[in-house]
Write a protein that holds these residues in place. Structure first.
Motif, short mmCIF file in Angstrom:
data_model
loop_
_atom_site.label_atom_id
_atom_site.label_comp_id
_atom_site.label_asym_id
_atom_site.label_seq_id
_atom_site.Cartn_x
_atom_site.Cartn_y
_atom_site.Cartn_z
N GLU A 207 0.83 -1.20 0.00
CA GLU A 207 0.00 0.00 0.00
C GLU A 207 0.87 1.26 0.00
O GLU A 207 0.60 2.22 -0.73
CB GLU A 207 -0.92 -0.01 1.23
CG GLU A 207 -2.00 -1.08 1.17
CD GLU A 207 -2.88 -1.07 2.42
OE1 GLU A 207 -2.77 -0.10 3.20
OE2 GLU A 207 -3.66 -2.00 2.60
N LEU A 208 1.91 1.26 0.83
CA LEU A 208 2.80 2.42 0.90
C LEU A 208 3.50 2.64 -0.43
O LEU A 208 3.66 3.78 -0.88
CB LEU A 208 3.83 2.21 2.01
CG LEU A 208 4.86 3.34 2.21
CD1 LEU A 208 4.16 4.65 2.54
CD2 LEU A 208 5.85 2.99 3.32
N LYS A 209 3.91 1.56 -1.08
CA LYS A 209 4.58 1.67 -2.37
C LYS A 209 3.66 2.28 -3.41
O LYS A 209 4.07 3.11 -4.22
CB LYS A 209 5.05 0.28 -2.82
CG LYS A 209 5.86 0.31 -4.10
CD LYS A 209 6.37 -1.09 -4.44
CE LYS A 209 7.21 -1.06 -5.73
NZ LYS A 209 7.73 -2.42 -6.06
N ALA A 210 2.37 1.88 -3.37
CA ALA A 210 1.40 2.41 -4.32
C ALA A 210 1.17 3.90 -4.09
O ALA A 210 1.06 4.69 -5.03
CB ALA A 210 0.08 1.64 -4.20
N ILE A 211 1.09 4.30 -2.81
CA ILE A 211 0.89 5.72 -2.47
C ILE A 211 2.08 6.55 -2.94
O ILE A 211 1.93 7.64 -3.52
CB ILE A 211 0.69 5.88 -0.95
CG1 ILE A 211 -0.65 5.26 -0.54
CG2 ILE A 211 0.72 7.36 -0.56
CD1 ILE A 211 -0.87 5.19 0.96
N LYS A 212 3.29 6.05 -2.69
CA LYS A 212 4.50 6.78 -3.10
C LYS A 212 4.56 6.91 -4.62
O LYS A 212 4.94 7.96 -5.15
CB LYS A 212 5.74 6.05 -2.59
CG LYS A 212 6.00 6.24 -1.09
CD LYS A 212 7.32 5.60 -0.69
CE LYS A 212 7.67 5.90 0.75
NZ LYS A 212 8.98 5.32 1.14
N LEU A 213 4.18 5.83 -5.33
CA LEU A 213 4.20 5.88 -6.78
C LEU A 213 3.22 6.92 -7.31
O LEU A 213 3.52 7.66 -8.25
CB LEU A 213 3.86 4.50 -7.35
CG LEU A 213 3.76 4.40 -8.88
CD1 LEU A 213 5.09 4.78 -9.52
CD2 LEU A 213 3.35 2.99 -9.29
N GLU A 214 2.04 6.99 -6.67
CA GLU A 214 1.04 7.96 -7.09
C GLU A 214 1.55 9.39 -6.90
O GLU A 214 1.43 10.24 -7.79
CB GLU A 214 -0.25 7.75 -6.31
CG GLU A 214 -1.37 8.70 -6.71
CD GLU A 214 -2.64 8.49 -5.89
OE1 GLU A 214 -3.63 9.18 -6.15
OE2 GLU A 214 -2.61 7.63 -4.99
N LYS A 215 2.17 9.66 -5.75
CA LYS A 215 2.69 10.99 -5.47
C LYS A 215 3.84 11.34 -6.41
O LYS A 215 3.94 12.47 -6.90
CB LYS A 215 3.13 11.09 -4.01
CG LYS A 215 1.99 11.05 -3.01
CD LYS A 215 2.49 11.23 -1.58
CE LYS A 215 1.32 11.28 -0.59
NZ LYS A 215 1.79 11.45 0.80
N ALA A 216 4.72 10.38 -6.63
CA ALA A 216 5.85 10.62 -7.52
C ALA A 216 5.36 10.91 -8.94
O ALA A 216 5.89 11.82 -9.61
CB ALA A 216 6.77 9.40 -7.52
N THR A 217 4.35 10.18 -9.40
CA THR A 217 3.82 10.39 -10.74
C THR A 217 3.22 11.78 -10.89
O THR A 217 3.40 12.46 -11.91
CB THR A 217 2.77 9.32 -11.06
OG1 THR A 217 3.36 8.02 -10.94
CG2 THR A 217 2.24 9.49 -12.48
N LYS A 218 2.51 12.25 -9.86
CA LYS A 218 1.91 13.58 -9.91
C LYS A 218 2.99 14.67 -9.97
O LYS A 218 2.86 15.65 -10.72
CB LYS A 218 1.03 13.80 -8.68
CG LYS A 218 -0.28 13.03 -8.72
CD LYS A 218 -1.14 13.33 -7.50
CE LYS A 218 -2.48 12.59 -7.57
NZ LYS A 218 -3.33 12.86 -6.36
#
Length: 330
Positions: A207-218
């Protein structure tokens, strides 16, 4: 090919914590009628007449192992089916059924991890093809009367064993005289808690990895919009977050903030200039076409407002920009 070689017995401690000495296996009588069954079943209620699926054509001892070359009766439908599974590698084990003649719990006949006495002499009755060895059906033992045999548990150094139990009990925070069953239950509880905790950690990590990926992509998408990063470098920039998430976040956030501030000031200056010219009655030059790159460079505030309030127009400008439309002074 209907002949295959199997390991029938080794002298290792099996899953049920006992072992059979290969040199003590008497197979002289067996070789007079070397039948091979499936899973030690004489009749399973369905395949009557197919009890014997093959025969042993060669039996020998090598490196403390009893080996058998088995020929399958491929003219029998059921036997051919099992032979096919062996040929294709889906079944790879064989085991024996034996009458126990003698056992031993002498130290020299025991190996580390052994709980039950060693079978030192036995009479081979039949060999079977099995799907999984190491259980009651993988090595059936019986008395000469044909009754099921239960090997005796080895009792060695009982005082030392009790001492070990006390040590384990104290390590688990239990009373020194806690019984073996209670200790086993406590250990199982701890193991279950450990398994659950590990599963939870794995889930939270994902879950944390998915959240970080979303923020990084933005962040990277915004940097591309501001012209800080070329669109073709977007995957590389996102991958950099896997190496140093906090560092990349800090650097890119600072660059974006500085660019937005710079663009905002430029847009404000242009607005002030237009107001002053209109106030003086001076006719300004014909308005410049509002392309995506023009607003991005000169009026980022207006571009952001358009994105929030008129997403259709914003999407059209962005699509035109992707198709090569650029601002040109007339």
């Amino acid at each position: 090919m209907n002949k295959h070689t199997f390991v029938v017995n080794t002298e290792n401690v099996n899953e049920y914590k006992y072992r059979v000495l290969t040199d003590g296996i008497d197979y002289e009588q067996f070789l007079r009628n070397p039948v091979v069954l499936y899973y030690h079943e004489r009749y399973n209620g369905k395949d009557r007449g197919s009890e014997v699926i093959g025969r042993v054509v060669k039996l020998w001892i090598e490196d403390k192992k009893l080996l058998a070359e088995i020929e399958f009766d491929v003219d029998d439908e059921f036997a051919a089916k099992i032979a096919g599974k062996v040929e294709r590698g889906f079944i790879r084990m064989a085991s024996m059924y034996a009458d126990v003649l003698s056992t031993s719990s002498a130290p020299e006949d025991l190996l580390p991890g052994q709980v039950y006495e060693t079978v030192t002499q036995c009479k081979l009755i039949e060999i079977s093809i099995v799907d999984i060895g190491g259980n009651d059906d993988a090595l059936k033992l019986s008395k000469c009367s044909g009754e099921q045999l239960k090997l005796k548990e080895i009792v060695l150094n009982k005082p030392d064993n009790m001492s070990h139990l006390k040590t384990i009990a104290l390590a688990l925070g239990k009373a020194a005289d806690t019984g073996e069953d209670a200790l086993l239950k406590e250990i199982q509880t701890i193991m279950l808690a450990k398994t659950n905790a590990e599963a939870q950690v794995t889930s939270l990590t994902s879950e944390l990895k998915a959240i970080k990926l979303e923020k990084a992509t933005k962040l990277v998408d915004r940097a591309v919009e501001l012209g800080l990063i070329q669109d073709v470098l977007k995957p590389t920039q996102i991958a950099a977050f896997d190496v140093d998430y906090d560092g990349q976040t800090a650097i890119l956030s600072k660059l974006i903030a500085d660019k937005e501030l710079e663009s905002g000031q430029a847009g404000t200056a242009q607005t002030v200039k237009e107001v002053v010219l209109n106030a003086k009655g001076t006719t300004p030059a014909a308005p410049t076409a509002e392309t995506f790159d023009y607003l991005q460079k000169h009026n980022i505030v207006k571009l952001q407002k358009m994105k929030d309030e008129n997403p259709t127009q914003y999407a059209k400008l962005h699509e035109d920009y992707k198709n090569g439309v650029r601002h040109t002074d007339k």
